[in-house]
Design a protein around this motif. Structure first.
Motif, mmCIF file in Angstrom:
data_model
loop_
_atom_site.group_PDB
_atom_site.id
_atom_site.type_symbol
_atom_site.label_atom_id
_atom_site.label_comp_id
_atom_site.label_asym_id
_atom_site.label_seq_id
_atom_site.Cartn_x
_atom_site.Cartn_y
_atom_site.Cartn_z
ATOM 1 N N GLU A 33 0.849 -1.188 0.000
ATOM 2 C CA GLU A 33 0.000 0.000 0.000
ATOM 3 C C GLU A 33 0.885 1.239 0.000
ATOM 4 O O GLU A 33 1.447 1.613 1.035
ATOM 5 C CB GLU A 33 -0.900 0.006 1.239
ATOM 6 N N SER A 36 0.802 8.055 0.710
ATOM 7 C CA SER A 36 0.666 9.327 0.001
ATOM 8 C C SER A 36 1.798 10.259 0.392
ATOM 9 O O SER A 36 2.406 10.131 1.452
ATOM 10 C CB SER A 36 -0.676 9.977 0.312
ATOM 11 N N THR A 60 -6.292 11.365 -4.071
ATOM 12 C CA THR A 60 -5.620 11.382 -2.761
ATOM 13 C C THR A 60 -5.564 10.019 -2.110
ATOM 14 O O THR A 60 -5.045 9.891 -1.001
ATOM 15 C CB THR A 60 -6.356 12.355 -1.834
ATOM 16 N N SER A 61 -6.051 8.964 -2.785
ATOM 17 C CA SER A 61 -5.997 7.619 -2.202
ATOM 18 C C SER A 61 -5.576 6.620 -3.263
ATOM 19 O O SER A 61 -5.829 6.802 -4.462
ATOM 20 C CB SER A 61 -7.347 7.222 -1.607
ATOM 21 N N TYR A 62 -4.958 5.569 -2.776
ATOM 22 C CA TYR A 62 -4.460 4.542 -3.684
ATOM 23 C C TYR A 62 -5.609 3.756 -4.303
ATOM 24 O O TYR A 62 -5.539 3.343 -5.465
ATOM 25 C CB TYR A 62 -3.517 3.615 -2.929
ATOM 26 N N GLU A 63 -6.700 3.553 -3.515
ATOM 27 C CA GLU A 63 -7.858 2.814 -4.032
ATOM 28 C C GLU A 63 -8.474 3.548 -5.203
ATOM 29 O O GLU A 63 -8.839 2.949 -6.225
ATOM 30 C CB GLU A 63 -8.894 2.620 -2.914
ATOM 31 N N GLU A 64 -8.581 4.850 -5.083
ATOM 32 C CA GLU A 64 -9.136 5.645 -6.169
ATOM 33 C C GLU A 64 -8.213 5.647 -7.387
ATOM 34 O O GLU A 64 -8.661 5.624 -8.536
ATOM 35 C CB GLU A 64 -9.377 7.079 -5.682
#
Length: 828
Positions: A33, A36, A60-64
């Protein structure tokens, strides 16, 4: 010298190249993971607007980010980028430290080492003084009439002691003066400021503590890799520049240590050149600093005023100039740029500016070295010339005018005894005494004046058979290689001017001058290159069948058929097996392999047969020798083969008797033919000249040569071995063959003669030696027969005289007896 320079730079850069490629390997990181960016924002300020204009977005997120990694930008902390940023800052701090922390050249430790070396130099100076004194005493003792000048020797000795005493002060003063010039450019004129243009706007050690981020977007990964590559190259550039500056100082310190010994080198002519080389190396490194400072200043001015290339910086900071996307928070750019996230080599003009800046920095590092290297190589000629002039003036003031050297004999090539009516070309000798005369003369005229010009093989023979001309050519070559070996100042100056002029003409692509300079070069690379060019022109070896065909007037297929018939005879195999103690099967295999390879290279036949039969080469030679002898003992076999092949039995006998059949290495002259480049008349003339030389020329008496017979025999062996090497398919043996003829090789190289001509010349010389040997043996045989016959006649004559003398003595005695009897009767 070129090879030494290559090794020097290879040793210098190998650690950096290893570091460069080692650190370029990106290790796989098991990061599940990504975190940021710790800078406190999703994307660097200024990029969001660019992304929106391009139809992309900052997340701003890895999932997005994973939902659309092509059009989404997610900036994360990165270990590799952070490591690179810290390495960049470390390299910049290193070069800044090197330029702002000058060395302490007058440190006590330096003078401690120098003082110890000075004391050793004093000791050797005393030994030199003792040798000079002993020489003067011996000279006065054995040469009463010669005037001995002691004061010049005393002045020399005083000069040596003074230089040893003040050598450190002299050298250190020169070093400090050069450092003042270097500092003038790097500090007063701001040359060191050029190193503050990369990575950040200010020089601060806190830059090393920063954490750097990168964009995970798929489309910016190429830009990231390119940026990392250029930053690593920049680091290497900084380290190389810093090491060159430090290396300069260390070498100058070491030269301070050895400076006292310089005074001991210069008085002796046989080691004086070592001292001049030391001086050249010292000044090369001494002036490297000021030249480097000058070019750094020039670089700074160019960068401040704009690199003179047609750059277009109108797109800087706009969407039109965002071609190469920014992928890391490490910003880089050329000297004319104000760095930002939208101006970090983002299109071709700013990117090219950065590349050109790096190239200019590399030029600043090595161009001074190259300039000083050229200056050192060519200025030494001027130093030698000035020194020779001063020595000449000193000689004139000391002992009157310098005697002019006696004119050398004109290079009119004449044989010692051979008299052939022909037109003799008398070359016009050009006077080459002054610089003006040398510069006006053509290169061909210079070559002729030095007796280095030849146009045909008879000229080579003239040189070898004329001891005076050969000695003069050898001397000219030696003096051109090193003018300091000449005997008088006038000669040294003359040969120095000749060498300098030939070198200048070689640079201007004068082919004759290039060949002379290359031949005189002490560079191993030049020598090997020249020899390789000559090896390429060596002639092709004639196959055995073709040689025998020429000798016997039979066709090559017919010779092959005769050989096959002889080698396939089973009775012959049995006889040879008994004589050589080799199995009949191996004898058969050997002779069969020999017949199959008879059309190959003559000098490789035995080797190939040995490889096929796995028998030693000596055993193969023994079998072939017995094979030849056995056939001579079997006339019925010769007659049988002659009848089968429909040729005269004399022809078969002639084929067998050819030495090239079983021992080609003993007759290498038979496996080569006279090339079209050499006329038969010229070949025969060379041969006659050497026959005459062997018969009537002066015998070169040495440890191994005591008589004419020894001379001829030794030359036959030497030339035979040399030809075998030159004609061998083995490249190493060919090079050895060229080394063996090194006594005439320079003449061939200077005059661009081919390998074919060299082989032909050696062949003519070998045939001449063999014919002379044959005539000497016949003469010896006839003399022996006449002597035996004379001895027989002398024995018969002596016997008759003794017999007659005995008869006379008997008659005398009988007469005496008769007279006695008569006297006795009368008395009675």
């Amino acid at each position: 010298m070129k090879i030494m320079k290559k090794k020097f730079f290879l040793i210098l850069f190998l650690p950096f190249l290893s570091f460069f490629f080692f650190t370029s390997i990106v290790k796989a990181q098991a990061i599940l993971e990504p975190r940021s960016c710790s800078l406190g924002y999703g994307c660097p300020e200024g990029l969001s607007e660019i992304y929106s204009q391009m139809g992309e977005k900052c997340v701003t997120s890895y999932e997005e980010f994973k939902k659309d990694p092509v059009n989404s930008h997610f900036w994360v902390d990165d270990e590799e980028i952070t490591t690179q940023g810290k390495a960049d800052e470390r390299a910049r701090q290193f070069i800044h430290w090197v330029l702002t922390h000058p060395s302490i050249d007058n440190h006590p430790s330096i003078f401690t080492i120098w003082s110890n070396v000075r004391n050793v130099a004093y000791f050797f100076a005393l030994i030199v003084a003792a040798i000079f004194g002993l020489g003067l005493i011996l000279n006065r003792r054995f040469n009463f009439s010669q005037k001995i000048e002691i004061w010049p020797q005393i002045f020399k000795l005083i000069g040596v002691l003074l230089f040893i005493t003040f050598s450190a002060s002299i050298v250190l003063t020169l070093i400090q003066l050069s450092d003042v010039l270097m500092k003038f450019f790097t500090e007063t004129l701001g040359g060191k400021d050029i190193f503050n243009i990369y990575f950040s706007k200010t020089f601060d050690e806190k830059n090393y503590q920063a954490i750097f981020c990168k964009d995970l977007n798929y489309k910016v990964q190429e830009s990231i890799k390119t940026e990392v590559f250029l930053l690593k190259l920049t680091n290497v550039t900084y380290y190389v520049l810093g090491i060159m500056i430090i290396l300069r100082k260390i070498i100058l310190w070491f030269l301070i240590f050895v400076s006292p010994f310089l005074a001991l080198l210069l008085p002796f002519i046989f080691i004086r050149n070592i001292g001049f080389i030391w001086i050249g190396v010292f000044f090369q490194w001494l002036f490297y600093g000021p030249l480097l400072g000058l070019f750094l200043y020039a670089l700074k001015v160019l960068w401040q005023n704009g690199i003179p290339f047609p750059f277009d910086f109108s797109r800087v900071g706009t969407i039109a100039g965002y071609i190469f996307p920014t992928g890391t928070t490490i910003l880089y750019g050329g000297p004319a740029q104000v760095l930002s996230v939208v101006n970090s080599a983002n299109y071709i003009d700013t990117y090219a500016e950065y590349i050109i800046s790096l190239i200019m920095l590399w030029a600043v590092i090595f161009f001074p070295w190259w300039l000083l290297r050229i200056f050192r190589d060519y200025c030494c000629d001027g130093i030698y010339a000035a020194r020779n002039i001063l020595m000449s003036i000193y000689d004139q003031l000391r002992g009157g005018p310098t005697p002019q050297p006696s004119p050398s004999p004109s290079p009119v090539f004449t044989s010692t005894a051979l008299k052939i009516p022909k037109e003799v070309e008398i070359p016009v000798r050009v006077k080459l005494e002054t610089i003006e005369e040398i510069k006006k003369a053509k290169t061909e005229e210079i070559s002729k004046s030095l007796n280095l010009h030849v146009s045909k093989l008879t000229d080579i023979a003239h040189i070898e058979t004329n001891k005076q001309i050969y000695h003069q050519i050898t001397q000219n070559l030696n003096y051109l290689k090193n003018p300091m070996n000449a005997q008088t100042p006038t000669e040294r100056q003359r040969y120095l001017h000749l060498r300098t002029e030939l070198t200048n003409r070689a640079i201007r692509q004068d082919q004759i001058a290039q060949r002379i300079v290359s031949t005189l070069s002490s560079s191993k690379f030049e020598q090997i290159s020249q020899k390789q060019q000559l090896v390429k022109t060596l002639p092709q070896v004639v196959p055995v069948t073709q040689v025998i065909s020429f000798k016997t007037k039979l066709s090559a297929p017919k010779i092959q058929a005769i050989t096959n018939n002889l080698t396939s005879n089973s009775n012959l195999h049995q006889i040879i097996s008994q004589k050589t103690n080799v199995s009949q099967n191996m004898v058969q295999k050997t002779l069969t392999a020999f017949a199959q390879n008879i059309s190959e290279h003559p000098l490789t036949i035995v080797q190939k047969v040995s490889e096929e039969t796995r028998l030693p080469k000596e055993q193969i030679k023994t079998i072939l020798k017995v094979f030849k002898e056995t056939i001579k003992e079997k006339p019925e076999l010769i007659e049988e083969v002659a009848k089968k092949e429909e040729v005269a039995k004399e022809k078969v006998q002639e084929v067998i008797e050819q030495p090239i059949i079983t021992e080609p290495e003993k007759a290498p002259e038979q496996i080569i033919s006279v090339p079209p480049t050499v006329s038969l008349e010229e070949y025969e003339e060379v041969k006659k000249m050497w026959m005459n030389q062997y018969e009537k020329g002066e015998v070169p008496v040495s440890e191994n040569i005591k008589s004419r017979q020894d001379w001829v025999d030794q030359d036959i062996v030497f030339i035979t071995n040399t030809l075998n090497k030159l004609l061998s398919p083995n490249e190493e043996l060919r090079q050895q063959g060229l080394d063996d003829v090194g006594y005439i090789l320079p003449i061939f190289l200077i005059n661009n003669l081919s390998g074919e001509q060299l082989i032909t010349y050696l062949r003519a010389k070998l045939e001449a030696a063999k014919q002379v040997k044959m005539m000497m043996e016949k003469e010896k045989e006839i003399t022996q027969k006449l002597k035996e016959k004379s001895d027989e006649e002398l024995v018969e004559v002596k016997a008759t005289k003794k017999e007659e003398k005995a008869k006379a003595m008997t008659m005398e005695e009988s007469l005496k007896e008769e007279d006695t009897q008569k006297l006795n009767s009368q008395e009675n």
